[in-house]
Enzyme design. Structure first.
Site, PDB file in Angstrom:
ATOM      1  N   GLU A  36     -78.332  -3.764   5.017  1.00 42.67           N
ATOM      2  CA  GLU A  36     -79.429  -2.857   4.679  1.00 42.67           C
ATOM      3  C   GLU A  36     -80.751  -3.426   5.184  1.00 42.67           C
ATOM      4  O   GLU A  36     -80.899  -4.635   5.349  1.00 42.67           O
ATOM      5  CB  GLU A  36     -79.472  -2.632   3.159  1.00 42.67           C
ATOM      6  CG  GLU A  36     -78.314  -1.784   2.678  1.00 42.67           C
ATOM      7  CD  GLU A  36     -78.279  -1.616   1.168  1.00 42.67           C
ATOM      8  OE1 GLU A  36     -79.089  -2.258   0.469  1.00 42.67           O
ATOM      9  OE2 GLU A  36     -77.417  -0.854   0.688  1.00 42.67           O
ATOM     10  N   LYS A 186     -78.685  27.701  34.170  1.00 37.96           N
ATOM     11  CA  LYS A 186     -77.584  26.782  33.837  1.00 37.96           C
ATOM     12  C   LYS A 186     -76.672  27.397  32.780  1.00 37.96           C
ATOM     13  O   LYS A 186     -77.153  28.013  31.836  1.00 37.96           O
ATOM     14  CB  LYS A 186     -78.210  25.486  33.325  1.00 37.96           C
ATOM     15  CG  LYS A 186     -77.288  24.535  32.645  1.00 37.96           C
ATOM     16  CD  LYS A 186     -78.020  23.244  32.281  1.00 37.96           C
ATOM     17  CE  LYS A 186     -78.324  23.152  30.811  1.00 37.96           C
ATOM     18  NZ  LYS A 186     -78.898  21.860  30.397  1.00 37.96           N
TER      19      LYS A 186
END
Ligand code: R5P
Length: 288
Positions: A36, A186
């Protein structure tokens, strides 16, 4: 005003500090034995305007953003301006299929908690900014003008966006480079490959730059450069704001391009220009 940098964008934060003439806030970031994050801000920020520079990709960086912004508020900062150079989950900007997470919005709702202002850079969809309401301001600044000046020095004579949605990037880049621009159409086939609708472009014998907000797998740029080479472009460069380069994207592209360049929103070996000036301009507007 002072700058607090997370670990995602040290070069951009340093550039910003130079452009703004602002000092860095001293902090310690480490890991607890369980992995952490440990954070400590080592000097007073009380009553000060603090610019927090931290991307929210990959996920771990979002946790860091939350801890940094909330600690600044806990310590009495007068205002916290969150600069998010690369905004994670930006591409999940709506619910495409029933039941999906609207991730771009969800992230904003959490990241805004201890901010007064937010500045994103070439956010995939401008509409995502509305999820930062009710902050005092939420802005999307662009590095495309910086790219335009950069490619002008490389002799670029034409700018192309690989899809219609990115035409604004081509317009802005070409404006700064002082040349013409166009766009392709595209269609995405899968995560790594796309199809380009054939289109006649005014590129024969020219040095061309393809611009996009993000380059990930490189599939989009690969197809666009094939089309440009097929139409006789002399040189083909590709530039983007965010060089994400997932799944070997850089290795796919470097051999087929005359140059591959990105900004420092994601620091990587192709980072060649900085987002510092457009970000600094917005910070000055906020604080004036
Ligand atoms: C998509 O709309 C983005 O603007 C980019 O075109 C896309 O993320 C590029 O992905 P890839 O490099 O994987 O083709």
């Amino acid at each position: 005003m002072r700058i607090l940098k997370g670990t995602s964008n040290p070069a951009l934060a340093e550039n910003l500090s130079k452009v703004l003439g602002a000092s860095m806030v001293d902090r310690e970031l480490a890991r607890f034995p369980d992995g952490e994050l440990y954070l400590r801000i080592k000097e007073s920020v009380e009553g000060q305007d603090i610019v927090l520079v931290q991307s929210t990709y990959p996920d771990d960086n979002s946790v860091q953003f939350l801890l940094l912004s909330s600690t600044l508020k806990d310590l009495g900062a007068r205002s916290v301006i969150g600069v998010i150079p690369y905004y994670g989950y930006a591409r999940q900007d709506r619910v495409f299929k029933d039941g999906e997470s609207f991730s771009a919005r969800t992230m904003a709702r959490h990241l805004r908690m201890d901010l007064d202002h937010v500045i994103c850079v070439n956010l995939h969809k401008e509409a995502t900014l509305s999820a930062f309401d009710p902050l005092k301001s939420a802005a999307n600044v662009s590095v495309m003008g910086v790219i335009g000046s950069f490619v002008k020095n490389k002799g670029v004579e034409f700018v192309l966006s690989p899809d219609k949605g990115a035409i604004g990037y081509a317009r802005e880049t070409a404006g700064a480079a002082g040349c013409g621009f166009d766009h392709l159409e595209k269609t995405r086939i899968d995560g790594r490959s796309v199809m380009m609708t054939p289109k006649k472009l005014d590129v024969r014998g020219k040095a061309v730059c393809i611009v996009d907000d993000i380059i990930a797998t490189g599939g989009t740029i690969l197809k666009a450069q094939e089309l440009l080479r097929g139409q006789g472009a002399r040189e083909v460069f590709a530039c983007c704001a965010h060089g994400l380069f997932t799944g070997g994207g850089r290795d796919r592209l470097e051999p087929v391009l005359d140059g591959l360049f990105s900004s420092d929103t994601i620091e990587n070996p192709t980072s060649s220009f900085s987002a510092a000036v457009p970000v600094a301009t917005r910070i000055r507007e906020i604080l004036e």
